[in-house]
Design an enzyme around this catalytic site. Structure first.
Site, PDB file in Angstrom:
ATOM      1  N   SER A 602       0.882  -1.131  -0.007  1.00  0.00           N
ATOM      2  CA  SER A 602      -0.191  -0.035  -0.092  1.00  0.00           C
ATOM      3  C   SER A 602       0.752   0.993   0.034  1.00  0.00           C
ATOM      4  O   SER A 602       1.692   1.379  -1.104  1.00  0.00           O
ATOM      5  CB  SER A 602      -1.006  -0.169   1.054  1.00  0.00           C
ATOM      6  N   ASP A 677      -9.020  -4.771  -6.070  1.00  0.00           N
ATOM      7  CA  ASP A 677      -8.638  -3.710  -5.169  1.00  0.00           C
ATOM      8  C   ASP A 677      -9.652  -2.499  -5.161  1.00  0.00           C
ATOM      9  O   ASP A 677      -9.318  -1.693  -6.155  1.00  0.00           O
ATOM     10  CB  ASP A 677      -7.141  -3.480  -5.109  1.00  0.00           C
ATOM     11  N   HIS A 709      -7.583  -5.356  -1.517  1.00  0.00           N
ATOM     12  CA  HIS A 709      -6.466  -4.607  -0.901  1.00  0.00           C
ATOM     13  C   HIS A 709      -5.521  -5.542  -0.007  1.00  0.00           C
ATOM     14  O   HIS A 709      -4.374  -5.432  -0.069  1.00  0.00           O
ATOM     15  CB  HIS A 709      -6.686  -3.347  -0.338  1.00  0.00           C
TER      16      HIS A 709
END
Length: 732
Positions: A602, A677, A709
């Protein structure tokens, strides 16, 4: 290790396990971590404190494999009643597959709201089948027949349940078995009533956006008009023909939902709209009923989030009043742990960073500041609550160290501060409703969850879970040593840790893998027990890598100046710190300076990409999982909080976007993403790949079909970490 350049910066040395004298025979395997879950901690969960102050309820697994909700005596921790078991409810419902997934008690504690077959929507939202179980006569009834609903919540008088479905709010009357509809204009991708839109859920940590008044006569709620918010199209790759999943996602600089606040009166079925000003381009991240009859509190923020207002609305006169305003030359921080606590006299407690560190303040009902309760060059981590009878506030802070979380109590006049937690590491407390008792969840780098029951003065009454079996099991494995250190970068000392191989030899040469997250307010370098990803690092250490993790400038726990230093220039200082740290580490005699890698997920994927591109003479390899590659692709609330809008600060977006630096790639780059995601869109990786191709750069990539995600489910985690392990073996 006597020659270590880092050694002079040690703040503390910790061993993963204290019993190093035991023969540690087993090699750590990936299957232990990701398939057998060998190192998962036991916890005490599903706690509901009962109002008489003598009991609490909790989930429990029975010897026969059944699951039960038990009533326990607080002091003895003995079971005084089995309220219900999963098998009993399965029989009642004639459904052998029924599973209790969560529950809550009515305020009268004679009924239980039980959810089953919960289906995740986004990070915090879900829908379930809900049932009301009557504890007095052992009967069960569905809240909404054969339909999954969201956010089901008892009214304070226990006579009703409010919930959301199809973007509308409904009220179920338990006694009459009738359902009434509060709103009627809800429509997918247009109007949302009582639930938050995607970006509020993700960035303001709210999914349920309606609130019962204390007298059960009113429901306040937010309405999201997202009609003008651009649509993101996410394909789902299942079936003969892939399906489009289209949802509203406001990217930086684009239109947000227009959010309005309302109150529905159950007595006359009328809805009032609250006046929150003439500018619709605002945020309303918090709403709650105060202790004053009919008075509602709303937090309002401007688009750039550098101004916060607390508004009071009188539901009788329908008048609003702004009672407090806070401004900042960067942003006003509003995180998940922030609470606005109203006292019986109408005064309230809040936290603010306005003096340079997050501290607790007491305000009068008109907003006037009465007292700064905590102060010092350290941060309050969370404002837990207050015992009004004794005027005692409970909170956790980083006072002893940015690496540790410690529980304290203090009086409302700022005096008689007392440290309650006695064990080092990270402490989290769950207090009873009357603040007479609390359950403390402690962990440290060498201690999995140690969960204890305490009286409010800190006295330990009972150990609820000590994870002795896990500690014993850990002694059977070869696990390396972890040290907390400090590393300098641009005259700033950064907190870091190092994990050494189990059989570390200071005369050998080792490659380094750095883990990074680095986002605003985050912390990876903390004294707490490792999760599955941390044990992967121990596994890699035993494969011959030294693991290093550095909390760069912009991360949390060290005050406003340190955290806000990255404002309007995300990626710049963070990358400099990671590169400088790698250079310092490379000077150590046992480090192979030509084999330094970095990985992250991320924001960490953004950072690992940026470090490889900006530090292409330092890093050999980078793995980027679900990375942001261009901040223009990310959402409004998060991105604009730290960068302003792309229109206001275009260079802040572009100069440190990996996409625009693809031509600098020299080392080994592996980019991984889930196509499902909804948070950091697959688009980020697609466009990064396009730029790499355009720049004639070779790289590796992998996508996980329909994974979100977190990239998990089934065998996914095992596959992912095995793949990353193999990549490092071949490329670092």
């Amino acid at each position: 290790m006597k020659n270590s350049l880092i050694l002079k910066n040690w703040i503390i040395i910790l061993f993963l396990f204290a019993s190093t004298s035991y023969a540690q025979q087993k090699d750590l395997l990936l299957e232990d971590i990701f398939k057998n879950y060998t190192f998962n901690q036991k916890s005490v969960y599903g706690i509901n404190w009962m109002k008489d102050g003598k009991f609490y309820t909790t989930f429990a697994s029975l010897d026969n494999g059944d699951v039960a909700i038990l009533k326990k005596n607080i002091l003895s921790n003995e079971v005084v009643d089995t309220l219900v078991t999963n098998s009993e409810l399965a029989i009642f419902l004639s459904n052998p597959y029924f599973r209790i997934q969560d529950y809550s008690l009515s305020s009268q504690e004679n009924q239980m709201l039980i959810s089953s077959e919960t289906e995740s929507i986004y990070r915090r939202s879900s829908k379930s089948y809900y049932f009301i179980y009557d504890l007095s006569n052992n009967t069960i009834q569905p809240v909404s027949e054969n339909e999954k609903i969201s956010n089901a919540t008892f009214s304070p008088n226990g006579k009703m349940v409010a919930y959301t479905k199809g973007n509308n709010i409904f009220i179920y009357n338990i006694a009459t078995n009738n359902t009434s509809q509060v709103t009627n204009d809800g429509e997918w991708n247009k109007i949302i009533n009582g639930s938050s839109d995607w970006v509020y859920e993700e960035e303001f940590s709210i999914a349920k956006a309606f609130f019962w008044s204390p007298d059960s006569k009113k429901i306040s709620y937010f309405k999201f008009n997202e009609e003008d918010v651009p649509v993101y199209n996410m394909q789902k790759w299942q079936g003969l023909y892939p399906k489009d999943y289209k949802f509203k996602y406001p990217k930086a600089g684009e239109n947000n939902s227009i959010v309005t606040a309302h109150v529905f009166n159950l007595d006359n079925n009328k809805t009032s709209t609250i006046n929150t000003g003439s500018n619709p381009d605002i945020y309303l991240p918090r709403m709650q009923w105060t202790t004053q009859d009919g008075v509602l509190s709303i937090i309002k923020m401007n688009r750039l989030q550098n101004e916060l207002e607390i508004i009071h609305y009188n539901a009788v006169s329908e008048e609003t009043q702004t009672i407090l305003t806070e401004t900042s030359d960067t942003y006003v921080d509003l995180d998940f742990n922030d609470k606005l606590i109203y006292l019986q006299n109408g005064s309230f407690l809040r936290t603010s960073e306005k003096d340079g560190f997050k501290h607790i303040y007491l305000h009068a009902s008109n907003g006037e500041e009465l007292q700064q309760i905590t102060s010092g060059n350290w941060e309050v981590s969370s404002l837990i609550g207050i015992n009004e009878k004794s005027k005692t506030i409970y909170y956790t802070s980083r006072e002893e160290s940015p690496l540790e979380t410690t529980l304290y109590s203090i009086k409302t006049n700022g005096k008689s501060k007392k440290k309650l937690s006695t064990r080092k590491g990270s402490n989290r407390a769950n207090f009873s409703n009357d603040y007479k008792y609390y359950i403390n969840y402690n962990s440290a780098v060498d201690q999995p969850y140690y969960i204890t029951l305490h009286s409010s003065n800190g006295k330990m009454l009972k150990v609820l879970e000590d994870n002795k079996n896990l500690l014993s099991k850990l002694n059977d494995y070869k696990l390396g040593k972890k040290e907390f250190i400090k590393i300098k970068s641009d005259n700033e000392e950064l907190n870091a840790y190092v994990i050494y191989p189990y059989n570390f030899d200071e005369n050998a040469k080792y490659p380094v893998l750095m883990q990074v997250y680095g986002g605003p307010g985050s912390q990876l370098v903390v004294d707490s027990f490792g999760r599955t990803r941390d044990f992967w690092h121990y596994y890699l250490a035993n494969q011959g890598y030294i693991i290093v993790c550095v909390d760069n400038r912009g991360t949390g726990g060290r005050g406003r100046k340190f955290k806000h230093s990255t404002y309007k220039q995300l990626g710049k200082l963070e990358t400099e710190d990671q590169i400088n740290a790698a250079k310092e580490i490379s000077k150590l005699p046992y480090i192979d300076a030509d084999r330094i890698g970095i990985w992250g997920w991320s924001y960490g994927g953004y950072m690992s990409s940026l470090c490889l591109l900006k530090g292409n003479n330092v890093f050999k390899t980078a793995i980027a999982v679900a990375p942001v590659t261009n901040w223009r692709f990310y959402d409004t609330i998060y991105t604009e909080r730290y960068l302003q809008t792309p229109q206001d600060n275009p260079s802040g977006y572009d100069e440190y976007s990996p996409m625009f630096l693809a031509d600098r790639l020299k080392g080994n780059y592996f980019i991984i993403h889930g196509t499902g995601d909804d948070n950091v869109h697959f688009q980020n990786s697609v466009e990064m790949v396009n730029q790499l191709i355009k720049s004639d750069k070779q790289f590796n990539s992998f996508y996980y079909p329909d994974r979100d995600h977190s990239i998990r489910g089934g065998n996914t985690s095992m596959h992912l970490y095995q793949m990353m392990t193999d990549y490092l073996r071949n490329n670092l």
